[in-house]
Design a protein around this motif. Structure first.
Motif, PDB file in Angstrom:
ATOM      1  N   GLY A 112       8.990  -5.422  -9.286  1.00  0.00           N
ATOM      2  CA  GLY A 112       8.857  -5.062  -7.673  1.00  0.00           C
ATOM      3  C   GLY A 112       8.826  -3.785  -7.566  1.00  0.00           C
ATOM      4  N   VAL A 113       8.728  -3.360  -6.442  1.00  0.00           N
ATOM      5  CA  VAL A 113       8.736  -1.949  -5.817  1.00  0.00           C
ATOM      6  C   VAL A 113       9.961  -1.801  -4.807  1.00  0.00           C
ATOM      7  CG1 VAL A 113       6.254  -2.062  -5.535  1.00  0.00           C
ATOM      8  CG2 VAL A 113       7.296  -2.751  -3.672  1.00  0.00           C
ATOM      9  N   HIS A 126       1.591   7.842   7.236  1.00  0.00           N
ATOM     10  CA  HIS A 126       0.923   8.606   6.125  1.00  0.00           C
ATOM     11  C   HIS A 126       0.339   7.680   4.936  1.00  0.00           C
ATOM     12  CE1 HIS A 126       1.197  11.263   2.527  1.00  0.00           C
ATOM     13  NE2 HIS A 126       0.899  12.066   3.138  1.00  0.00           N
ATOM     14  N   ASP A 127       1.109   6.576   4.928  1.00  0.00           N
ATOM     15  CA  ASP A 127       0.781   5.499   3.791  1.00  0.00           C
ATOM     16  C   ASP A 127      -0.664   5.060   4.303  1.00  0.00           C
ATOM     17  OD1 ASP A 127       2.685   5.891   2.025  1.00  0.00           O
ATOM     18  OD2 ASP A 127       3.937   4.162   2.741  1.00  0.00           O
ATOM     19  N   ILE A 235      -0.117   3.179  -3.610  1.00  0.00           N
ATOM     20  CA  ILE A 235       0.313   3.161  -2.287  1.00  0.00           C
ATOM     21  C   ILE A 235       0.371   1.623  -1.694  1.00  0.00           C
ATOM     22  CG2 ILE A 235       0.122   3.990  -0.011  1.00  0.00           C
ATOM     23  CD1 ILE A 235      -1.291   6.674  -1.431  1.00  0.00           C
ATOM     24  N   ALA A 236      -0.783   0.890  -2.135  1.00  0.00           N
ATOM     25  CA  ALA A 236      -0.896  -0.454  -1.523  1.00  0.00           C
ATOM     26  C   ALA A 236       0.318  -1.433  -2.157  1.00  0.00           C
ATOM     27  CB  ALA A 236      -2.318  -1.002  -2.334  1.00  0.00           C
ATOM     28  N   ARG A 237       0.816  -1.110  -3.394  1.00  0.00           N
ATOM     29  CA  ARG A 237       1.982  -1.748  -3.853  1.00  0.00           C
ATOM     30  C   ARG A 237       3.248  -1.667  -2.897  1.00  0.00           C
ATOM     31  NH1 ARG A 237       4.540   0.091  -7.803  1.00  0.00           N
ATOM     32  NH2 ARG A 237       5.472  -1.690  -9.000  1.00  0.00           N
ATOM     33  N   ARG A 238       3.289  -0.576  -2.190  1.00  0.00           N
ATOM     34  CA  ARG A 238       4.512  -0.292  -1.255  1.00  0.00           C
ATOM     35  C   ARG A 238       4.200  -0.913   0.044  1.00  0.00           C
ATOM     36  NH1 ARG A 238       4.863   4.683  -2.154  1.00  0.00           N
ATOM     37  NH2 ARG A 238       3.696   5.504  -0.640  1.00  0.00           N
ATOM     38  N   VAL A 239       2.898  -0.635   0.382  1.00  0.00           N
ATOM     39  CA  VAL A 239       2.628  -1.029   2.041  1.00  0.00           C
ATOM     40  C   VAL A 239       2.676  -2.555   1.847  1.00  0.00           C
ATOM     41  CG1 VAL A 239       0.835  -0.963   3.527  1.00  0.00           C
ATOM     42  CG2 VAL A 239       1.480   1.205   2.366  1.00  0.00           C
ATOM     43  N   PHE A 240       2.038  -3.085   1.031  1.00  0.00           N
ATOM     44  CA  PHE A 240       1.872  -4.685   1.125  1.00  0.00           C
ATOM     45  C   PHE A 240       2.763  -5.365   0.573  1.00  0.00           C
ATOM     46  CE2 PHE A 240      -2.687  -2.943   1.298  1.00  0.00           C
ATOM     47  CZ  PHE A 240      -2.894  -3.082   2.512  1.00  0.00           C
ATOM     48  N   ASN A 241       3.818  -4.890   0.253  1.00  0.00           N
ATOM     49  CA  ASN A 241       5.111  -5.323  -0.498  1.00  0.00           C
ATOM     50  C   ASN A 241       6.407  -4.684  -0.091  1.00  0.00           C
ATOM     51  OD1 ASN A 241       6.618  -7.355  -1.804  1.00  0.00           O
ATOM     52  ND2 ASN A 241       6.393  -6.384  -3.840  1.00  0.00           N
ATOM     53  N   LEU A 262      -2.344  -9.431  -7.392  1.00  0.00           N
ATOM     54  CA  LEU A 262      -3.699  -8.554  -7.555  1.00  0.00           C
ATOM     55  C   LEU A 262      -3.666  -7.082  -7.541  1.00  0.00           C
ATOM     56  CD1 LEU A 262      -6.747  -8.643  -7.978  1.00  0.00           C
ATOM     57  CD2 LEU A 262      -7.012  -9.209  -5.467  1.00  0.00           C
ATOM     58  N   ILE A 263      -2.730  -6.819  -6.678  1.00  0.00           N
ATOM     59  CA  ILE A 263      -2.648  -5.330  -6.398  1.00  0.00           C
ATOM     60  C   ILE A 263      -1.914  -4.660  -7.903  1.00  0.00           C
ATOM     61  CG2 ILE A 263      -1.344  -3.577  -5.047  1.00  0.00           C
ATOM     62  CD1 ILE A 263      -2.110  -5.040  -2.626  1.00  0.00           C
ATOM     63  N   SER A 264      -0.897  -5.435  -7.962  1.00  0.00           N
ATOM     64  CA  SER A 264      -0.028  -5.220  -9.278  1.00  0.00           C
ATOM     65  C   SER A 264      -0.897  -4.954 -10.527  1.00  0.00           C
ATOM     66  CB  SER A 264       1.347  -6.041  -9.416  1.00  0.00           C
ATOM     67  OG  SER A 264       1.889  -5.531 -10.469  1.00  0.00           O
ATOM     68  N   VAL A 265      -1.725  -6.054 -10.903  1.00  0.00           N
ATOM     69  CA  VAL A 265      -2.455  -6.004 -12.150  1.00  0.00           C
ATOM     70  C   VAL A 265      -3.457  -4.569 -11.874  1.00  0.00           C
ATOM     71  CG1 VAL A 265      -4.501  -6.968 -13.148  1.00  0.00           C
ATOM     72  CG2 VAL A 265      -2.363  -8.447 -12.342  1.00  0.00           C
ATOM     73  N   CYS A 266      -4.322  -4.515 -10.779  1.00  0.00           N
ATOM     74  CA  CYS A 266      -5.023  -3.343 -10.803  1.00  0.00           C
ATOM     75  C   CYS A 266      -4.539  -2.182 -10.947  1.00  0.00           C
ATOM     76  CB  CYS A 266      -5.866  -3.594  -9.048  1.00  0.00           C
ATOM     77  SG  CYS A 266      -6.986  -4.779  -9.176  1.00  0.00           S
TER      78      CYS A 266
END
Length: 345
Positions: A112-113, A126-127, A235-241, A262-266
């Motif tokens: 996780g994040v 900012h994110d 950044i998406a890992r943090r914003v969407f989770n 999907l975000i984690s794999v990418c």
């Protein structure tokens, strides 16, 4: 008997006079010290100095000379300074903790994040700014490449560079880094490592000036800027989770599960592909170009030397972060995947 007692007193007072004389005291100070001794003599000496400085010997002047409370206050101030002095020696926060859940005792990365418990509006804005602005940067970069030629001849990457939209690509990229640099410098709490971000952006702005004025190296800018794909997913890992949910362990609702996975794999694929493989390949290409240019100019001092230094720093940082991430993951796997996290980590 009286003469004997006076002689004893004179002998007892003599060391004090000698000691004070060694410390550079005046004759007036010696008289004052020899009369009473102790705190009263010190007070008398301070008042005497105050009168000699034009203070009239009043209590306020003496208080100023004594430090507002005598030697005890001076010792307190010194103790306070010594207590705050080692602040710079405190353990620096590893950059990996900004984007991963970390068990500080076991020194390992957890699934996780980091959970975003605090309400940091500056960080959230900012994110979202980065998620929005990085899209045209990545798209414009892709528009300057001939994908068919890139897949057909991967060894000749420079031949796949068309550069049709370079001016627009360079302008948007430079504006993005300049605006983000000012943003972080003015509002440092919008990121967890403002110093690192500022240094990175300054180095990047200097780096992209090379292809701007040397068109034959513009394809190198396109190759290097592909790393912003990984930055977007980072950044998406943090914003969407924001809950910090582990994507591979906890059962999640279908839509949330697909999005997080999907975000984690990418993220991991782009991290390994770009930071661990592409960047070292670019370094080797710059090295070869640098040697050719040095031979042509008959000098090792040329513009590609700057590119070699800056790209070496970026490669070293990428490899260090990758090593820290890998070793922490290995420690986590060795413990059987069991972990306990303090609240708010």
């Amino acid at each position: 008997m009286v003469d004997a007692m006076d002689a004893v007193r004179a002998e007892q007072q003599q060391p004090r006079r000698l000691s004070r004389h060694r410390q550079g005291g005046s004759s007036d100070d010696l008289r004052l010290l020899g009369k009473d001794g102790g705190v009263s003599s010190r007070r008398a000496m301070i008042e005497h100095k105050a009168s000699s400085y034009g203070g009239g010997g009043d209590g306020r002047t003496a208080e100023k000379l004594s430090g507002g409370g005598g030697g005890l206050n001076v010792l307190r101030r010194r103790k306070t300074r010594s207590r705050s002095a080692p602040a710079s020696l405190r353990r620096r926060r590893p950059l990996i903790e900004d984007h991963y859940r970390v068990d500080p005792k076991a020194r390992m990365v957890l699934p996780g994040v980091p959970k975003q418990d605090d309400d940091n509006l500056a960080r959230d804005i900012h994110d979202f700014f980065n998620l929005i602005v990085l899209v045209p940067v990545v798209v414009l970069n892709a528009m300057n490449w001939d994908v068919d030629s890139l897949w057909a001849d991967f060894d000749g990457v420079e031949n796949a560079w068309t550069g049709k939209f370079f001016e627009l690509f360079f302008t948007v990229t430079a504006l993005y880094f300049a605006v983000d640099l000012l943003w972080v410098a003015c509002i440092p709490r919008c990121v967890k490592s403002p110093g690192t971000i500022v240094q990175h952006h300054v180095a990047t702005l200097l780096y992209i000036l090379i292809p701007r004025y040397y068109p034959e190296y513009r394809w190198l800018m396109g190759a290097c800027m592909s790393v912003e794909v990984n930055t977007w997913f980072l950044i998406a890992r943090r914003v969407f989770n924001k809950q910090g949910l582990p994507p591979w362990i906890i059962d999640l609702p279908p839509f949330l599960s697909i999005r997080v996975k999907l975000i984690s794999v990418c993220f991991y694929v782009s991290w390994v592909g770009i930071r661990c493989f592409l960047y070292p390949l670019i370094w080797d290409e710059i090295r070869a170009l640098y040697l050719d240019l040095s031979e042509e100019l008959e000098s090792h001092i040329n513009i590609l030397l700057v590119a070699m230094v800056l790209h070496s720093v970026f490669c070293a940082l990428n490899l260090k972060w990758s090593y820290d991430l890998l070793m922490s993951k290995i420690r986590y796997w060795r413990k059987g995947g069991e972990y306990k996290v303090d609240k708010g980590l």
